[in-house]
Design a protein around this motif. Structure first.
Motif, PDB file in Angstrom:
ATOM      1  N   THR A   1      36.090 -24.412 -98.885  1.00  0.00           N
ATOM      2  CA  THR A   1      35.051 -24.796 -97.924  1.00  0.00           C
ATOM      3  C   THR A   1      35.001 -26.277 -97.592  1.00  0.00           C
ATOM      4  OG1 THR A   1      33.389 -25.178 -99.651  1.00  0.00           O
ATOM      5  CG2 THR A   1      33.625 -22.911 -98.827  1.00  0.00           C
ATOM      6  N   GLY A   2      35.521 -27.110 -98.494  1.00  0.00           N
ATOM      7  CA  GLY A   2      35.428 -28.557 -98.298  1.00  0.00           C
ATOM      8  C   GLY A   2      34.070 -29.102 -98.664  1.00  0.00           C
ATOM      9  N   ASP A   3      33.196 -28.257 -99.230  1.00  0.00           N
ATOM     10  CA  ASP A   3      31.835 -28.672 -99.561  1.00  0.00           C
ATOM     11  C   ASP A   3      31.524 -28.426-101.034  1.00  0.00           C
ATOM     12  OD1 ASP A   3      31.134 -29.438 -96.930  1.00  0.00           O
ATOM     13  OD2 ASP A   3      30.780 -27.336 -96.405  1.00  0.00           O
ATOM     14  N   PHE A   4      30.673 -29.306-101.586  1.00  0.00           N
ATOM     15  CA  PHE A   4      30.118 -29.075-102.916  1.00  0.00           C
ATOM     16  C   PHE A   4      28.618 -28.921-102.758  1.00  0.00           C
ATOM     17  CE2 PHE A   4      28.019 -30.446-106.799  1.00  0.00           C
ATOM     18  CZ  PHE A   4      28.672 -29.660-107.747  1.00  0.00           C
ATOM     19  N   GLY A   5      28.180 -27.674-102.821  1.00  0.00           N
ATOM     20  CA  GLY A   5      26.755 -27.389-102.668  1.00  0.00           C
ATOM     21  C   GLY A   5      26.254 -26.525-103.809  1.00  0.00           C
ATOM     22  N   ILE A   6      25.193 -25.772-103.547  1.00  0.00           N
ATOM     23  CA  ILE A   6      24.587 -24.939-104.583  1.00  0.00           C
ATOM     24  C   ILE A   6      25.558 -23.878-105.092  1.00  0.00           C
ATOM     25  CG2 ILE A   6      23.594 -23.334-102.888  1.00  0.00           C
ATOM     26  CD1 ILE A   6      22.034 -24.418-106.269  1.00  0.00           C
ATOM     27  N   GLU A   7      26.427 -23.390-104.189  1.00  0.00           N
ATOM     28  CA  GLU A   7      27.386 -22.355-104.588  1.00  0.00           C
ATOM     29  C   GLU A   7      28.384 -22.890-105.621  1.00  0.00           C
ATOM     30  OE1 GLU A   7      26.260 -21.811-100.216  1.00  0.00           O
ATOM     31  OE2 GLU A   7      27.065 -23.436-101.465  1.00  0.00           O
ATOM     32  N   ALA A   8      29.024 -24.014-105.279  1.00  0.00           N
ATOM     33  CA  ALA A   8      29.988 -24.611-106.205  1.00  0.00           C
ATOM     34  C   ALA A   8      29.290 -25.062-107.482  1.00  0.00           C
ATOM     35  CB  ALA A   8      30.693 -25.797-105.533  1.00  0.00           C
ATOM     36  N   GLY A   9      28.055 -25.567-107.316  1.00  0.00           N
ATOM     37  CA  GLY A   9      27.297 -26.004-108.485  1.00  0.00           C
ATOM     38  C   GLY A   9      26.994 -24.861-109.435  1.00  0.00           C
ATOM     39  N   THR A  10      26.723 -23.681-108.893  1.00  0.00           N
ATOM     40  CA  THR A  10      26.452 -22.507-109.728  1.00  0.00           C
ATOM     41  C   THR A  10      27.696 -22.076-110.485  1.00  0.00           C
ATOM     42  OG1 THR A  10      24.753 -21.754-108.170  1.00  0.00           O
ATOM     43  CG2 THR A  10      25.618 -20.122-109.722  1.00  0.00           C
ATOM     44  N   LEU A  11      28.843 -22.074-109.796  1.00  0.00           N
ATOM     45  CA  LEU A  11      30.103 -21.724-110.468  1.00  0.00           C
ATOM     46  C   LEU A  11      30.404 -22.724-111.580  1.00  0.00           C
ATOM     47  CD1 LEU A  11      32.353 -20.763-107.409  1.00  0.00           C
ATOM     48  CD2 LEU A  11      30.995 -19.264-108.868  1.00  0.00           C
ATOM     49  N   PHE A  12      30.115 -23.990-111.313  1.00  0.00           N
ATOM     50  CA  PHE A  12      30.299 -25.028-112.333  1.00  0.00           C
ATOM     51  C   PHE A  12      29.392 -24.755-113.529  1.00  0.00           C
ATOM     52  CE2 PHE A  12      28.982 -28.946-114.378  1.00  0.00           C
ATOM     53  CZ  PHE A  12      30.173 -29.618-114.586  1.00  0.00           C
ATOM     54  N   LEU A  13      28.143 -24.406-113.260  1.00  0.00           N
ATOM     55  CA  LEU A  13      27.166 -24.187-114.331  1.00  0.00           C
ATOM     56  C   LEU A  13      27.590 -23.031-115.238  1.00  0.00           C
ATOM     57  CD1 LEU A  13      24.366 -25.309-115.221  1.00  0.00           C
ATOM     58  CD2 LEU A  13      23.349 -23.386-113.973  1.00  0.00           C
ATOM     59  N   ILE A  14      28.087 -21.968-114.634  1.00  0.00           N
ATOM     60  CA  ILE A  14      28.524 -20.811-115.416  1.00  0.00           C
ATOM     61  C   ILE A  14      29.630 -21.201-116.391  1.00  0.00           C
ATOM     62  CG2 ILE A  14      29.706 -18.574-115.288  1.00  0.00           C
ATOM     63  CD1 ILE A  14      28.264 -18.188-112.560  1.00  0.00           C
ATOM     64  N   GLN A  15      30.658 -21.863-115.864  1.00  0.00           N
ATOM     65  CA  GLN A  15      31.781 -22.213-116.736  1.00  0.00           C
ATOM     66  C   GLN A  15      31.413 -23.343-117.698  1.00  0.00           C
ATOM     67  OE1 GLN A  15      35.432 -22.226-114.577  1.00  0.00           O
ATOM     68  NE2 GLN A  15      36.579 -21.670-116.405  1.00  0.00           N
ATOM     69  N   PHE A  16      30.436 -24.150-117.339  1.00  0.00           N
ATOM     70  CA  PHE A  16      29.969 -25.214-118.230  1.00  0.00           C
ATOM     71  C   PHE A  16      29.352 -24.621-119.488  1.00  0.00           C
ATOM     72  CE2 PHE A  16      26.589 -28.115-119.694  1.00  0.00           C
ATOM     73  CZ  PHE A  16      27.333 -29.268-119.919  1.00  0.00           C
ATOM     74  N   PHE A  17      28.420 -23.689-119.335  1.00  0.00           N
ATOM     75  CA  PHE A  17      27.785 -23.082-120.507  1.00  0.00           C
ATOM     76  C   PHE A  17      28.773 -22.233-121.310  1.00  0.00           C
ATOM     77  CE2 PHE A  17      23.604 -23.687-118.215  1.00  0.00           C
ATOM     78  CZ  PHE A  17      23.099 -24.579-119.143  1.00  0.00           C
ATOM     79  N   TRP A  18      29.753 -21.667-120.630  1.00  0.00           N
ATOM     80  CA  TRP A  18      30.765 -20.849-121.317  1.00  0.00           C
ATOM     81  C   TRP A  18      31.592 -21.681-122.290  1.00  0.00           C
ATOM     82  CZ3 TRP A  18      36.168 -21.334-120.892  1.00  0.00           C
ATOM     83  CH2 TRP A  18      36.902 -20.325-121.512  1.00  0.00           C
ATOM     84  N   GLN A  19      31.798 -22.958-121.961  1.00  0.00           N
ATOM     85  CA  GLN A  19      32.634 -23.817-122.797  1.00  0.00           C
ATOM     86  C   GLN A  19      32.157 -23.875-124.250  1.00  0.00           C
ATOM     87  OE1 GLN A  19      35.342 -25.870-121.433  1.00  0.00           O
ATOM     88  NE2 GLN A  19      35.006 -24.578-119.654  1.00  0.00           N
ATOM     89  N   PHE A  20      30.848 -23.880-124.466  1.00  0.00           N
ATOM     90  CA  PHE A  20      30.311 -24.141-125.804  1.00  0.00           C
ATOM     91  C   PHE A  20      30.593 -23.022-126.806  1.00  0.00           C
ATOM     92  CE2 PHE A  20      28.040 -26.854-122.861  1.00  0.00           C
ATOM     93  CZ  PHE A  20      28.116 -28.081-123.511  1.00  0.00           C
ATOM     94  N   PRO A  21      30.195 -21.776-126.533  1.00  0.00           N
ATOM     95  CA  PRO A  21      30.552 -20.734-127.497  1.00  0.00           C
ATOM     96  C   PRO A  21      32.057 -20.567-127.637  1.00  0.00           C
ATOM     97  CG  PRO A  21      29.590 -19.775-125.499  1.00  0.00           C
ATOM     98  CD  PRO A  21      29.358 -21.243-125.434  1.00  0.00           C
ATOM     99  N   HIS A  22      32.784 -20.771-126.553  1.00  0.00           N
ATOM    100  CA  HIS A  22      34.245 -20.620-126.600  1.00  0.00           C
ATOM    101  C   HIS A  22      34.880 -21.660-127.519  1.00  0.00           C
ATOM    102  CE1 HIS A  22      38.350 -19.878-125.293  1.00  0.00           C
ATOM    103  NE2 HIS A  22      38.464 -21.159-124.975  1.00  0.00           N
ATOM    104  N   PHE A  23      34.576 -22.936-127.298  1.00  0.00           N
ATOM    105  CA  PHE A  23      35.230 -23.989-128.073  1.00  0.00           C
ATOM    106  C   PHE A  23      34.652 -24.157-129.470  1.00  0.00           C
ATOM    107  CE2 PHE A  23      36.907 -25.233-123.922  1.00  0.00           C
ATOM    108  CZ  PHE A  23      38.241 -25.420-124.272  1.00  0.00           C
ATOM    109  N   TRP A  24      33.383 -23.811-129.652  1.00  0.00           N
ATOM    110  CA  TRP A  24      32.851 -23.844-131.012  1.00  0.00           C
ATOM    111  C   TRP A  24      33.463 -22.720-131.852  1.00  0.00           C
ATOM    112  CZ3 TRP A  24      27.188 -24.811-129.064  1.00  0.00           C
ATOM    113  CH2 TRP A  24      27.025 -26.199-128.855  1.00  0.00           C
ATOM    114  N   ALA A  25      33.773 -21.602-131.214  1.00  0.00           N
ATOM    115  CA  ALA A  25      34.467 -20.527-131.930  1.00  0.00           C
ATOM    116  C   ALA A  25      35.855 -20.998-132.361  1.00  0.00           C
ATOM    117  CB  ALA A  25      34.566 -19.283-131.049  1.00  0.00           C
ATOM    118  N   ILE A  26      36.550 -21.694-131.462  1.00  0.00           N
ATOM    119  CA  ILE A  26      37.869 -22.245-131.807  1.00  0.00           C
ATOM    120  C   ILE A  26      37.729 -23.277-132.922  1.00  0.00           C
ATOM    121  CG2 ILE A  26      39.791 -23.646-130.962  1.00  0.00           C
ATOM    122  CD1 ILE A  26      39.376 -22.379-128.210  1.00  0.00           C
ATOM    123  N   GLY A  27      36.734 -24.158-132.781  1.00  0.00           N
ATOM    124  CA  GLY A  27      36.512 -25.183-133.796  1.00  0.00           C
ATOM    125  C   GLY A  27      36.184 -24.592-135.153  1.00  0.00           C
ATOM    126  N   TRP A  28      35.593 -23.396-135.148  1.00  0.00           N
ATOM    127  CA  TRP A  28      35.216 -22.734-136.399  1.00  0.00           C
ATOM    128  C   TRP A  28      36.434 -22.184-137.119  1.00  0.00           C
ATOM    129  CZ3 TRP A  28      29.796 -21.342-137.597  1.00  0.00           C
ATOM    130  CH2 TRP A  28      29.666 -20.691-138.829  1.00  0.00           C
TER     131      TRP A  28
END
Length: 300
Positions: free
Chosen positions: A166-193
């Motif tokens: 789209t060439g734009d960063f709006g609420i849509e892209a921000g939502t996709l970012f938010l989803i993968q942002f929160f996903w990082q923590f359980p994923h990488f803490w599991a690896i770290g464990w």
């Protein structure tokens, strides 16, 4: 001289390239970018095979460059860990200068290709490399907050595809970012464990409490809950053109509960096996979520 005996054989060069760029990880990251692109294109921004190809190649270059820079910076620490000591640089198969050259070349190629899509895509790609190599990597030996910092570049690929479309960063892209942002923590803490002992050899601080304890496991559960909430935002109708149906939201919710079950199991068992299982589930979760989002778009 046969190919296996020749250290400069095409096969060995290809193998080292895959390892220095972490091909498996790079491909999984690319899947997120492609998913974001498929979600983003519409009548106003038509689908383009050329753009998708540039996103794929440019995206791989950017992820590969980040991984290569990381292995140059951490070459001495990688020698201390069993899972990394045989990588091209710490094993001596590739010199740090050559690895740096590969990383720089990939950066240039990646930025050019992403810029040809649109300047914003290139900008976010550049931000991703900078945060990963210049902030996240040095912090890994200093503080558990490195995972928080690393979650920013790690969350960019999903929304990068939308920006490419789209060439734009709006609420849509921000939502996709938010989803993968929160996903990082359980994923990488599991690896770290489950890799705790190996990380400890290099002095990496990956768990929020610094230990494999209830505090860390509880935070895994809490961030998984935040992930589930973020993943359901598109059904509410407040995320612009990014929307999913009630049926798809139900499927996404069930996927979230599936991941939450294994997060709770980690809290109860607190074993490396439970952490490894959660990590594998988290990888399946994010891919399946993206597939559900895409299918929902094309069925509506």
């Amino acid at each position: 001289m046969n190919a296996t005996a020749n250290p400069f054989s095409i096969k060995s060069v290809f193998t080292d390239f895959k390892e220095i760029t972490k091909a498996g990880l790079a491909v999984s990251v690319l899947f997120s970018s492609i998913a974001g692109y498929l979600l983003g294109f519409d009548e106003a921004h038509p689908f383009s095979w050329t753009v998708l190809l540039m996103l794929t190649v440019g995206g791989y270059c950017m992820v590969g460059a980040s991984n290569a820079y990381n292995q140059v910076i951490e070459k001495d620490l990688d020698k201390l860990m069993d899972r990394t000591k045989n990588r091209p640089v710490p094993s001596g198969r590739m010199s740090p200068n050559m690895a740096l050259f590969v990383a720089s070349l990939l950066t240039i190629i990646g930025l050019i290709l992403l810029y040809l899509i649109n300047p914003k895509t290139a900008m976010f790609g550049a931000i991703s490399i900078f945060l990963y190599t210049s902030v996240y990597t040095p912090l890994k030996t200093l503080t558990p907050l490195s995972v928080f910092v690393g979650a920013f570049p790690g969350a960019i690929p999903f929304m990068l595809g939308w920006v490419a479309a789209t060439g734009d960063f709006g609420i849509e892209a921000g939502t996709l970012f938010l989803i993968q942002f929160f996903w990082q923590f359980p994923h990488f803490w599991a690896i770290g464990w489950f890799l705790y002992d190996d990380y400890e050899k290099a002095g990496f601080f990956m768990l929020p409490s610094g230990k494999k304890d209830k505090s860390t496991a509880l935070q895994v559960i809490l961030y998984t809950i935040w992930l589930i909430i973020a993943s359901l935002l598109p059904v509410l109708g407040y995320t612009g053109k990014l929307h999913i149906s009630i049926v798809s939201a139900g499927i996404v919710f069930l996927l979230g509960l599936w991941m939450l079950v294994y997060a709770v199991k980690l809290y109860k068992l607190r074993t490396p096996k439970a952490a490894r299982t959660l990590m594998l589930v988290s990888v399946s979760y994010i891919s399946l979520l993206q597939i559900v989002y895409i299918i929902d778009k094309f069925l509506r």
